[in-house]
Design a protein around this motif. Structure first.
Motif, short mmCIF file in Angstrom:
data_model
loop_
_atom_site.label_atom_id
_atom_site.label_comp_id
_atom_site.label_asym_id
_atom_site.label_seq_id
_atom_site.Cartn_x
_atom_site.Cartn_y
_atom_site.Cartn_z
N LYS A 186 -36.56 -54.56 -83.49
CA LYS A 186 -35.19 -54.11 -83.28
C LYS A 186 -35.07 -53.34 -81.96
CE LYS A 186 -31.79 -51.16 -85.61
NZ LYS A 186 -31.54 -50.38 -86.83
N VAL A 187 -36.04 -52.45 -81.72
CA VAL A 187 -36.04 -51.68 -80.47
C VAL A 187 -36.28 -52.59 -79.28
CG1 VAL A 187 -37.27 -49.93 -79.16
CG2 VAL A 187 -36.75 -49.55 -81.57
N ILE A 188 -37.28 -53.50 -79.41
CA ILE A 188 -37.59 -54.42 -78.31
C ILE A 188 -36.40 -55.30 -77.99
CG2 ILE A 188 -39.03 -56.37 -77.62
CD1 ILE A 188 -41.32 -55.13 -79.24
N ALA A 287 -31.29 -52.14 -92.46
CA ALA A 287 -32.12 -51.68 -93.56
C ALA A 287 -33.55 -51.51 -93.16
CB ALA A 287 -32.04 -52.68 -94.73
N ALA A 288 -33.81 -51.63 -91.87
CA ALA A 288 -35.19 -51.68 -91.39
C ALA A 288 -35.96 -50.42 -91.70
CB ALA A 288 -35.19 -51.93 -89.89
N SER A 289 -35.34 -49.29 -91.53
CA SER A 289 -36.11 -48.07 -91.65
C SER A 289 -35.57 -47.13 -92.70
CB SER A 289 -36.12 -47.34 -90.30
OG SER A 289 -34.83 -47.12 -89.85
N THR A 290 -34.60 -47.58 -93.52
CA THR A 290 -34.05 -46.68 -94.52
C THR A 290 -35.03 -46.41 -95.65
OG1 THR A 290 -33.06 -48.59 -95.60
CG2 THR A 290 -31.69 -47.36 -94.06
N SER A 291 -35.97 -47.31 -95.85
CA SER A 291 -36.92 -47.11 -96.93
C SER A 291 -38.06 -46.19 -96.54
CB SER A 291 -37.49 -48.47 -97.37
OG SER A 291 -38.18 -49.06 -96.30
N THR A 320 -37.57 -44.04 -84.46
CA THR A 320 -36.42 -44.46 -85.25
C THR A 320 -35.52 -45.33 -84.36
OG1 THR A 320 -36.50 -42.36 -86.43
CG2 THR A 320 -34.52 -43.70 -86.71
N PRO A 321 -35.41 -46.63 -84.65
CA PRO A 321 -34.71 -47.54 -83.74
C PRO A 321 -33.28 -47.11 -83.41
CG PRO A 321 -35.93 -48.78 -85.37
CD PRO A 321 -36.05 -47.35 -85.77
N SER A 385 -27.50 -33.12 -86.70
CA SER A 385 -26.99 -34.20 -87.56
C SER A 385 -28.07 -35.23 -87.85
CB SER A 385 -25.79 -34.88 -86.90
OG SER A 385 -24.73 -33.96 -86.71
N ARG A 386 -28.95 -35.48 -86.90
CA ARG A 386 -30.00 -36.50 -87.10
C ARG A 386 -30.98 -36.12 -88.20
NH1 ARG A 386 -30.47 -36.25 -81.42
NH2 ARG A 386 -32.53 -35.28 -81.69
N GLU A 387 -31.05 -34.85 -88.54
CA GLU A 387 -31.96 -34.42 -89.60
C GLU A 387 -31.53 -34.95 -90.96
OE1 GLU A 387 -34.70 -32.58 -89.58
OE2 GLU A 387 -34.81 -31.77 -87.55
#
Length: 544
Positions: A186-188, A287-291, A320-321, A385-387
């Motif tokens: 996703k980042v790439i 949903a890539a990193s929510t888990s 975190t993307p 907020s990112r926390e």
């Protein structure tokens, strides 16, 4: 059609929360008022420029160059400014998880999101294209058909840049979004899309906007030849300029018809590709990193606690993307773009050399430009907020509230520090700026950016958004950019304004300007340190 209109409304509420509450509405109306003021200022400046060019070009029947240059410039601006918006709206929007299970076709979702981007692009047109078209009509004493055609071109000009960039990103994301390592791909994919888009912009600029004097002189001989030179890679700009310049004739109508048909054809190509590739491009993105639960642990094996906290913040931003694209890439892509332009266009150094301004004046101008460029950094204004739900673990850690504020501010400041170092090297090597000027600029810029980052963290601590389900919601809305710009205008602009008045009394003496800037920043930093030391604990305890 009703589905698309409903999706437009949902997408607007998701990506641009201007009407979510009273504060958002107040910011919207304040921004609208500011936009009107900016448009009036823009019209005044552009009108004088158009009048100047028209007086020169009309005797040789080359006044259509003004329209071509204006449309091309605005198209180029739309290319550049829509890069991050396209990624955000088409691929990283938080409403995708809710839309995918619904009985909707890909082209319906794409159409709605395209309309959202198109409407948001009208703000840029309002400040740039609107004054150009109105000024040309007034100076050239055009008829009613000119203004009618101007409205149509105003509405359709953003179509080509949005679709062109969206197709590039659609293809890149389609073949980088694989099932394994979704966060990494996703980042790439986002980085490749932005890099490719910037590369296209630079290539077009180098090939198209670099019109040498020999070409201009030769262009006087043939009517319309200057227009063809400036719009070589922008067919809609050429068709639009010809339609406006010949609005009173049948050829003008045919050019306008060609402009409309080309825009519609590009939209058709985009929706056809999207119907085949869009779902594959976005599958699994949100949903890539929510888990994965991000750990809020802080290593204290080495170094001071504040530096350990900075390290923790940097890891979250880089891993975190959504945060990487929304904060890190957002911070770097404009300076990188300008740096590459500066590296490729060596004639800029000659322009700077011929200006003949003093070192003190140059320092003020450099600081003003630096403050604007670095205002596109949302890292600190979203730091609390990112926390999210993990914020409350900070209350159980043996860390002072001041350490948290300074740690989060330094994380955003580090990215700007990299930009300042790279910018200083480019200015010194390519433009041959004096080393003394660069040292003064670097010192003041470091102090000013650190100050603004601390204030932005403090502002976010007063009103954080901790209740989100995925990372995109933490970066939701456009108000953070207005906060960013407002903070820098008040702090940076206020200090520069005071220094400017001091410079007037000292005849812009370099030492007086630098000394004033240094003392003012030291005084504000010391006052900020005292204020945060007294109020930080109370502010942090009130966060809920």
């Amino acid at each position: 059609m009703s589905k698309i209109l409903s999706l437009v409304k949902v997408s607007f509420q998701t990506n641009y929360d201007f009407f979510s509450n009273k504060n958002a509405r107040a910011w919207f109306f304040l921004s609208a008022l500011g936009s009107i003021v900016l448009a009036l200022i823009s019209f005044r400046l552009i009108h004088s420029f158009v009048q100047f060019l028209y007086d020169i070009l009309s005797p040789v029947q080359q006044e259509s160059f003004i329209l071509g240059f204006g449309l091309t410039t605005v198209t180029f601006i739309l290319f550049f400014l829509n890069i991050s918006n396209i990624l955000k709206v088409f691929f990283y929007s938080e409403d995708l998880e809710q839309l995918l299970p619904l009985p909707l076709l890909p082209f319906e979702i794409l159409s709605a999101k395209f309309i959202v981007l198109l409407l948001s692009s009208y703000f840029i047109n309002f400040l740039t294209l609107g004054p150009i078209l109105l000024s040309y009509g007034i100076v050239g004493e055009k008829g009613i058909l000119y203004y009618l055609y101007s409205v149509i071109i105003f509405l359709l000009l953003p179509v080509l840049p949005i679709i062109f960039m969206a197709i590039i990103m659609l293809i890149v994301m389609r073949y980088t979004n694989v099932s394994k390592n979704k966060d990494r791909t996703k980042v790439i994919g986002g980085i490749l899309s932005i890099a490719f888009a910037i590369g296209i912009n630079i290539l077009v600029r180098q090939q198209n906007l670099h019109v040498d004097m020999e070409g201009i002189v030769q262009g006087w001989a043939t009517e319309g030849s200057l227009l063809e030179q400036i719009t070589t890679y922008f067919p809609t700009s050429y068709l639009g300029a010809q339609a406006l310049d010949n609005a009173a004739t049948i050829s003008g109508f045919l050019y306008l018809l060609g402009f409309i048909l080309l825009s519609v054809a590009m939209l058709g190509v985009f929706l056809t590709l999207g119907q085949r590739m869009y779902y594959q491009s976005i599958m699994g993105l949100n949903a890539a990193s929510t888990s994965k639960k991000r750990k809020a642990t802080i290593s204290q094996k080495q170094g001071a606690v504040v530096f350990s906290y900075v390290k923790k913040e940097m890891r979250i931003l880089m891993r975190t993307p959504a945060f990487f694209i929304g904060c890190v890439v957002q911070t770097f892509y404009m300076p990188i773009f300008l740096g590459i332009i500066l590296f490729l266009d060596t004639e800029i150094s000659l322009v700077f050399a011929d200006i003949g301004i003093g070192m003190g004046t140059a320092l003020l101008i450099m600081l003003l430009i630096t403050g604007f460029i670095l205002s596109f950094n949302p890292t600190s204004i979203t730091s609390i907020s990112r926390e999210g739900a993990n914020w409350f673990t900070n209350k159980y850690l043996p860390i002072k509230a001041t350490t948290i504020i300074y740690g989060k501010a330094m994380a955003g400041w580090c990215f700007q520090l990299i930009i300042l170092v790279g910018g200083g090297i480019l200015l010194g090597v390519l433009l041959h700026f004096p080393i003394v000027l660069l040292m003064m600029w670097f010192i003041i810029s470091c102090m000013a950016t650190f100050l603004s980052n601390v204030v932005e963290v403090y502002i976010n601590a007063k009103n954080p958004n901790l209740h989100w389900e995925n990372e995109q919601q933490a970066l939701k809305g456009m108000r953070k950019y207005f906060f960013n710009l407002l903070v820098r205008m008040i702090l940076f602009g206020g200090i520069l304004l005071i220094t400017f008045f001091i410079a007037l009394f000292t005849d812009f003496h370099t030492i007086a300007i630098f000394g004033s800037l240094l003392l003012l920043h030291l005084a504000v930093l010391y006052g900020m340190k005292l204020y945060i030391g007294k109020t930080a604990e109370e502010i942090m305890n009130d966060i809920s």
